[in-house]
Design a protein around this motif. Sequence first.
Motif, PDB file in Angstrom:
ATOM      1  N   ALA A  18       0.855  -1.188   0.000  1.00  0.00           N
ATOM      2  CA  ALA A  18       0.000   0.000   0.000  1.00  0.00           C
ATOM      3  C   ALA A  18       0.890   1.236   0.000  1.00  0.00           C
ATOM      4  O   ALA A  18       1.808   1.334   0.816  1.00  0.00           O
ATOM      5  CB  ALA A  18      -0.903  -0.009   1.229  1.00  0.00           C
ATOM      6  N   PRO A  19       0.643   2.191  -0.884  1.00  0.00           N
ATOM      7  CA  PRO A  19       1.518   3.372  -0.972  1.00  0.00           C
ATOM      8  C   PRO A  19       1.150   4.432   0.068  1.00  0.00           C
ATOM      9  O   PRO A  19       0.891   5.589  -0.258  1.00  0.00           O
ATOM     10  CB  PRO A  19       1.266   3.866  -2.403  1.00  0.00           C
ATOM     11  CG  PRO A  19      -0.164   3.502  -2.650  1.00  0.00           C
ATOM     12  CD  PRO A  19      -0.387   2.183  -1.941  1.00  0.00           C
ATOM     13  N   TRP A  23       1.178   3.479   9.729  1.00  0.00           N
ATOM     14  CA  TRP A  23       0.507   4.027  10.911  1.00  0.00           C
ATOM     15  C   TRP A  23      -0.791   4.738  10.557  1.00  0.00           C
ATOM     16  O   TRP A  23      -1.730   4.761  11.373  1.00  0.00           O
ATOM     17  CB  TRP A  23       1.435   5.010  11.625  1.00  0.00           C
ATOM     18  CG  TRP A  23       2.817   4.528  11.847  1.00  0.00           C
ATOM     19  CD1 TRP A  23       3.956   4.969  11.216  1.00  0.00           C
ATOM     20  CD2 TRP A  23       3.255   3.518  12.766  1.00  0.00           C
ATOM     21  NE1 TRP A  23       5.065   4.307  11.678  1.00  0.00           N
ATOM     22  CE2 TRP A  23       4.668   3.403  12.641  1.00  0.00           C
ATOM     23  CE3 TRP A  23       2.591   2.704  13.686  1.00  0.00           C
ATOM     24  CZ2 TRP A  23       5.417   2.520  13.401  1.00  0.00           C
ATOM     25  CZ3 TRP A  23       3.341   1.819  14.447  1.00  0.00           C
ATOM     26  CH2 TRP A  23       4.724   1.725  14.302  1.00  0.00           C
ATOM     27  N   LEU A  24      -0.847   5.359   9.401  1.00  0.00           N
ATOM     28  CA  LEU A  24      -2.018   6.156   9.017  1.00  0.00           C
ATOM     29  C   LEU A  24      -3.084   5.337   8.300  1.00  0.00           C
ATOM     30  O   LEU A  24      -4.196   5.826   8.092  1.00  0.00           O
ATOM     31  CB  LEU A  24      -1.581   7.311   8.105  1.00  0.00           C
ATOM     32  CG  LEU A  24      -0.627   8.331   8.735  1.00  0.00           C
ATOM     33  CD1 LEU A  24      -0.138   9.329   7.684  1.00  0.00           C
ATOM     34  CD2 LEU A  24      -1.301   9.067   9.891  1.00  0.00           C
ATOM     35  N   ASP A  25      -2.765   4.103   7.944  1.00  0.00           N
ATOM     36  CA  ASP A  25      -3.674   3.261   7.157  1.00  0.00           C
ATOM     37  C   ASP A  25      -4.606   2.492   8.096  1.00  0.00           C
ATOM     38  O   ASP A  25      -4.526   1.270   8.221  1.00  0.00           O
ATOM     39  CB  ASP A  25      -2.852   2.306   6.292  1.00  0.00           C
ATOM     40  CG  ASP A  25      -3.717   1.546   5.297  1.00  0.00           C
ATOM     41  OD1 ASP A  25      -4.840   2.004   5.012  1.00  0.00           O
ATOM     42  OD2 ASP A  25      -3.256   0.493   4.809  1.00  0.00           O
ATOM     43  N   ARG A  26      -5.512   3.234   8.747  1.00  0.00           N
ATOM     44  CA  ARG A  26      -6.373   2.636   9.764  1.00  0.00           C
ATOM     45  C   ARG A  26      -7.776   3.217   9.689  1.00  0.00           C
ATOM     46  O   ARG A  26      -7.950   4.408   9.395  1.00  0.00           O
ATOM     47  CB  ARG A  26      -5.813   2.912  11.166  1.00  0.00           C
ATOM     48  CG  ARG A  26      -4.544   2.149  11.463  1.00  0.00           C
ATOM     49  CD  ARG A  26      -3.932   2.669  12.728  1.00  0.00           C
ATOM     50  NE  ARG A  26      -2.809   1.847  13.148  1.00  0.00           N
ATOM     51  CZ  ARG A  26      -1.836   2.301  13.924  1.00  0.00           C
ATOM     52  NH1 ARG A  26      -1.855   3.545  14.341  1.00  0.00           N
ATOM     53  NH2 ARG A  26      -0.860   1.511  14.289  1.00  0.00           N
ATOM     54  N   GLY A  83       2.948  11.630  11.474  1.00  0.00           N
ATOM     55  CA  GLY A  83       2.268  10.360  11.296  1.00  0.00           C
ATOM     56  C   GLY A  83       3.037   9.357  10.462  1.00  0.00           C
ATOM     57  O   GLY A  83       2.564   8.234  10.267  1.00  0.00           O
ATOM     58  N   ARG A  84       4.219   9.738   9.993  1.00  0.00           N
ATOM     59  CA  ARG A  84       4.946   8.884   9.047  1.00  0.00           C
ATOM     60  C   ARG A  84       6.302   8.419   9.562  1.00  0.00           C
ATOM     61  O   ARG A  84       7.003   7.690   8.883  1.00  0.00           O
ATOM     62  CB  ARG A  84       5.166   9.633   7.726  1.00  0.00           C
ATOM     63  CG  ARG A  84       3.890  10.148   7.100  1.00  0.00           C
ATOM     64  CD  ARG A  84       4.139  10.696   5.713  1.00  0.00           C
ATOM     65  NE  ARG A  84       3.029  11.509   5.232  1.00  0.00           N
ATOM     66  CZ  ARG A  84       2.830  11.840   3.975  1.00  0.00           C
ATOM     67  NH1 ARG A  84       3.662  11.418   3.049  1.00  0.00           N
ATOM     68  NH2 ARG A  84       1.811  12.596   3.630  1.00  0.00           N
ATOM     69  N   ASN A  85       6.698   8.834  10.753  1.00  0.00           N
ATOM     70  CA  ASN A  85       8.034   8.489  11.248  1.00  0.00           C
ATOM     71  C   ASN A  85       8.057   7.073  11.817  1.00  0.00           C
ATOM     72  O   ASN A  85       7.049   6.372  11.848  1.00  0.00           O
ATOM     73  CB  ASN A  85       8.486   9.520  12.294  1.00  0.00           C
ATOM     74  CG  ASN A  85       7.615   9.493  13.541  1.00  0.00           C
ATOM     75  OD1 ASN A  85       7.816   8.682  14.445  1.00  0.00           O
ATOM     76  ND2 ASN A  85       6.629  10.386  13.597  1.00  0.00           N
ATOM     77  N   PRO A 198       3.309   6.447  16.146  1.00  0.00           N
ATOM     78  CA  PRO A 198       3.325   7.866  15.788  1.00  0.00           C
ATOM     79  C   PRO A 198       1.954   8.471  15.514  1.00  0.00           C
ATOM     80  O   PRO A 198       1.647   9.572  15.981  1.00  0.00           O
ATOM     81  CB  PRO A 198       4.203   7.909  14.536  1.00  0.00           C
ATOM     82  CG  PRO A 198       4.988   6.660  14.549  1.00  0.00           C
ATOM     83  CD  PRO A 198       4.134   5.645  15.226  1.00  0.00           C
ATOM     84  N   ALA A 199       1.135   7.785  14.723  1.00  0.00           N
ATOM     85  CA  ALA A 199      -0.163   8.348  14.372  1.00  0.00           C
ATOM     86  C   ALA A 199      -1.063   8.448  15.600  1.00  0.00           C
ATOM     87  O   ALA A 199      -1.770   9.451  15.788  1.00  0.00           O
ATOM     88  CB  ALA A 199      -0.836   7.497  13.297  1.00  0.00           C
TER      89      ALA A 199
END
Length: 470
Positions: A18-19, A23-26, A83-85, A198-199
């Motif tokens: 998934a691009p 953490w944010l893909d929720r 949210g990406r670290n 992180p997110a």
Amino acid sequence: MSHVLHDPEHRPRLCRTAPTAYWLDRPDAPPPTPRLTGDTRCDLAVVGGGYTGLWTALLAKARFPQLDILLLEKDVCGHAASGRNGGFCSPSLTHGLANGADRWPAEIGLLQKLGTQNFTGLQNDLEKYDIDCDFARTGKVTVAATPWQAAALPGAVDLARCHGERARLLEEDELREYIDSPLWRTGMHTPDYALLDPARLAWGLRRACLEHGVRIVEQTEVTRLDAAGTGPIRLHTPHAEVNARRVALATNVYRPLLRRLRLSTIPVYDYALVTEPLTDKQLAGIGWQGAHGITDAGNQFHYLRKTADSRILWGGYDAVYHYGSRTDEHLTQRPTTFDKLATQFADAFPSLENVSFSHAWGGIIDSSTRFCMFTGTAARGRVAYALGFTGLGVGATRYGAQVMLDQLAGQRTERLLPAMTRRPPVPFPPEPVRYLGIQATRLALAREDVTGRRNLWLRTLDRLGLGFDS
């Protein structure tokens, strides 16, 4: 580490990624608040909804409950670096002890003390505001991939102990108790280190802000700041204007609202992969039984950690700067780097060479010439800013928020004593010198990783207090 690019053997492992950031893909990501459509006033306007801005708004409300605080975010809170670290949370305010001791040897004791206080305060605030972000003091292991990296680790252990940090050298069998890879035979364990989600940290801070009366408007970009005269500071957005008594700027790498800051940071792209969930047997096969994070000791270094659902996050190595300080969203996808990371992962863990990756993404680091945060004020103390965290800012953002609040309130605290918070970093040169200098530095750092020798260019940058860090 291998430097093979576009390895077809490992490309099938990336075909279903998934691009987006893992953490944010929720599905539990909070819906955005409405954009600002009408003019408004406030006591404190915070520009930026990442960690720095969220901590600033929340801690301001704790200090001064009566203040009307408005946070403005151009996208949604936590969508960018916050949210990406990788979720590594260091007690250091200076991008590591070595960087701080080299730049501020007379003040490193105070900086270490302030960092420890901030780290403890962060953990206490997570409990106070009931922020569940899987924060845990898991420790970190730094591993050496070359003889010269291994030779430097005893000195790093001595430096840590000299400044009150716990550290232990790990050789051969001791290292294999933490991680077992054909690439690494020596390491250093530092237990006073944390990992988190992180997110969920960003979302938790956002929720706490809203619950304590902070107004948050997302999808609202601040395009201009007007601080002329002695009246309210005007913030211009596409559909409305904000008049604020005080302003805190937490804009990370995005276009600064103060001209003086335009050469203070550069946007550096960092990339990561996350594997599919692994079995206990697979993790046992690489000796990774604990919850600790891992980094390697190169200039171009990797960071890796386990997630709550037993995946491995594998990121770092490439640090990419684009001419003109571009920050386009499509640059967060870079197949060349993902191919390289997949190949290097297989080199590090041959028993996992057939494991697929579920997510592949990039994010932007705001790097300064001294690799750590800086702060300052403008408009006769009515505007404060904190920027330049350079990749180890998860914990330091809370400290930067406190410094800004001290400055805006005119309070003379211990946090304002160090030169790190009183003096700005040397600015980057304008283009094209900036781009050429950064590329020359990246090549020299890569060559040092291979040869162990620091060339004339890097030694010159060291003497000038400048450089580039991945």
